[in-house]
Design an enzyme around this catalytic site. Structure first.
Site, mmCIF file in Angstrom:
data_model
loop_
_atom_site.group_PDB
_atom_site.id
_atom_site.type_symbol
_atom_site.label_atom_id
_atom_site.label_comp_id
_atom_site.label_asym_id
_atom_site.label_seq_id
_atom_site.Cartn_x
_atom_site.Cartn_y
_atom_site.Cartn_z
ATOM 1 N N GLU A 243 1.627 -0.188 -3.366
ATOM 2 C CA GLU A 243 0.580 -0.508 -4.342
ATOM 3 C C GLU A 243 -0.347 -1.507 -3.666
ATOM 4 O O GLU A 243 -0.030 -2.690 -3.575
ATOM 5 C CB GLU A 243 1.196 -1.155 -5.600
ATOM 6 C CG GLU A 243 2.136 -0.265 -6.384
ATOM 7 C CD GLU A 243 1.415 0.785 -7.211
ATOM 8 O OE1 GLU A 243 0.167 0.879 -7.120
ATOM 9 O OE2 GLU A 243 2.086 1.517 -7.946
ATOM 10 N N CYS A 277 -5.073 -6.662 -9.002
ATOM 11 C CA CYS A 277 -5.347 -5.494 -8.160
ATOM 12 C C CYS A 277 -6.325 -4.547 -8.831
ATOM 13 O O CYS A 277 -7.284 -4.098 -8.238
ATOM 14 C CB CYS A 277 -4.052 -4.789 -7.822
ATOM 15 S SG CYS A 277 -3.060 -4.404 -9.256
#
Ligand code: NAD
Length: 471
Positions: A243, A277
């Site tokens: 990720e 993110c």
């Protein structure tokens, strides 16, 4: 400085063989506490403890795993205030957000416990029955970043345990303390060796990714580190979930209702001071609404109360570390040099602490670093467009592919455009909403693999087909 922190290896609290390192409070630049520095030998001991624990945990029933994970959630609830306080001190976010992080970690723990691992019947005929089962992998190595440290550790550890694996977790050296407490909490109820926590710098992460007895790495962090991990994991053919970074675009269509969208755009761009993110990181606005939306965003930015997250009434904390503060500052200076207009903010605060006010940058376009690169901090570039097709093209003209969004009063039109965005999640009239039941992950350079929901859980398993010949 408050309490003492230890590594957790095989359920034992162990001092770091290489001493300690200081963890700083980004609001004061003063040490919060000393974190143990693990040696490579201690990493090996942690892996060995996890391997031993795996021999029995892999045989546990689903009901046993669910019961234990729910017990962890109960313990987390009991120590929620302590966890929120340490997150504020080492990560910097305001208390309300730290409480939300702890609440999210508990909710995710329970949601993960509730997941069912399916047995798929592929054929059941007169001659044969073919079933697909899901087996745990073994020892999972979890490597986490500094932005949502507790939540992300929970995102890694709980599905690994639910699927029958054991874990060695290495938190970011910038925010290790909450994960050490998480390890203590888990070890109040879990068998020895199920979850081991080692702290220290990237050398340990690197050794984990090459370790022959770790079967999978789940990593959340930057793209360059993701690339290093993939290369390092190749000789042992580790399973990977990566990720990585994002540079999410949001497109505001001409018909969008500015009164309805200005606040959610601000909140999802500046979530955790922009250190998220899947925050909205590039905003494309139709020229007909450009000035009016910029004005609204500036007004919201200027209402923020920037300060130490431990203080009452603070809504906006510091950037987590000086390196990230310098990146943000450099990108804003570069934008200024390239003719962009800084509508509000635009310079670090004087005095101690890594404070940078929420900053809105206008009259900027693709080709400038602040638009092309991930800022991962409290600054939003707002880009003017006149043709929707052009906005879609520019949104996709980036190597990242984590999230994206379309803002409009016409949901059908927004959905058609959202489907064309090159990203793992496309939101409509929202951004950055991450949920325990919706798979989340990136495409392109934002990584691969998903977390959450059944799809996320299955990443911690390997399929085994049982083929029964009835003849
Ligand atoms: P980072 O890559 O610098 O560090 C993350 C972790 O990796 C730390 O624990 C670090 O010690 C470790 N590490 C560093 N080098 C290593 C190596 N060679 N091998 C193994 N481990 C190593 O990331 P960061 O600065 O902590 O986090 C910020 C980045 O993370 C941003 O780019 C952000 O977008 C990304 N992020 C992504 C998600 C997501 O879900 N996609 C979530 C949060 C953050």
């Amino acid at each position: 400085m408050n309490r003492e922190y230890n590594l957790i290896i095989g359920r034992q609290a162990v001092a770091g063989a290489e001493g300690t390192f200081n963890v700083l409070n980004p609001a004061t630049e003063q040490p919060v506490a000393a974190s143990p520095q693990a040696s490579l030998e201690q990493l090996n001991q942690a892996v060995e403890a996890a391997q031993t624990a795996f021999e029995s945990w892999k045989l546990s029933t689903h009901a046993e795993r669910q019961r234990m994970i729910n017990k962890i959630a109960d313990q987390l609830e009991k120590r929620a205030d302590e966890l929120a306080a340490i997150i504020v001190q080492e990560q910097g976010k305001p208390m309300f957000l730290a409480k939300a992080e702890v609440g999210g970690a508990i909710a995710w723990t329970r949601a993960t416990a509730a997941l069912e691992v399916p047995v798929e019947v592929i054929e059941d005929s007169d001659s044969k029955r073919i079933e697909m089962h899901r087996k745990p992998l073994g020892v999972v190595g979890s490597i986490t970043p500094w932005n949502w440290p507790l939540m992300i550790a929970v995102w890694h550890i709980m599905p690994a345990l639910r699927a029958g694996n054991t874990v060695v977790c290495k938190p970011s050296e910038l925010t290790p303390l909450n994960t050490l407490i998480l390890g203590e909490i888990i070890n109040e109820v879990a068998p020895a060796g199920l979850v081991n926590i080692i702290t220290g710098e990237s050398r340990l992460g690197s050794a984990m990714t090459a370790h022959p007895d770790i079967q999978k790495i789940v990593f959340t962090g930057s793209i360059p580190t993701g690339q290093a991990i993939m290369a390092n994991a190749a000789p042992t053919l580790k399973r990977l979930t990566l990720e990585l970074g994002g540079n999410d675009a949001g497109i505001v269509l001409p018909d969008a209702d500015l009164d309805a969208i200005a606040m959610p755009i601000f909140q999802t761009s500046f979530l955790n001071m922009g250190q998220t993110c899947a925050a909205l990181k590039r905003l494309y606005v139709h020229e007909s609404q450009y000035d009016a939306l910029c004005e609204r965003l500036v007004a919201i930015a200027e209402q923020q109360n920037v300060g130490n997250g431990a203080e009452e009434g603070v809504t906006f904390g510091p950037v987590q570390n000086s390196k990230q503060l310098n990146i943000v500052n450099e990108l804003v200076e570069d934008a200024r040099d390239n003719g962009a207009q800084i509508l509000t903010g635009g310079a670090p605060a004087e005095g101690s602490g890594y404070f940078y006010p929420p900053t809105i940058v206008a009259e900027i376009s693709d080709g400038v670093r602040l638009v092309d690169e991930e800022q991962f901090g409290p600054v939003l570039p707002v880009i003017r467009y006149s043709d929707v097709e052009d906005a879609v093209r520019r949104a996709n003209a980036n190597s990242n592919g984590l999230g994206g969004s379309v803002w409009s009063s016409d949901i059908e039109q927004a959905q058609r455009i959202a489907a064309r965005l090159e990203c793992g999640t496309a939101w409509i009239n929202n951004h950055a909403e991450i949920l325990p039941h919706a798979p989340f992950g990136g495409c392109k350079m934002s990584g691969f693999g998903v977390e959450f929901g059944l799809e996320g859980l299955l990443e911690y398993t390997s399929p085994q087909v049982i083929n029964i010949n009835k003849g």
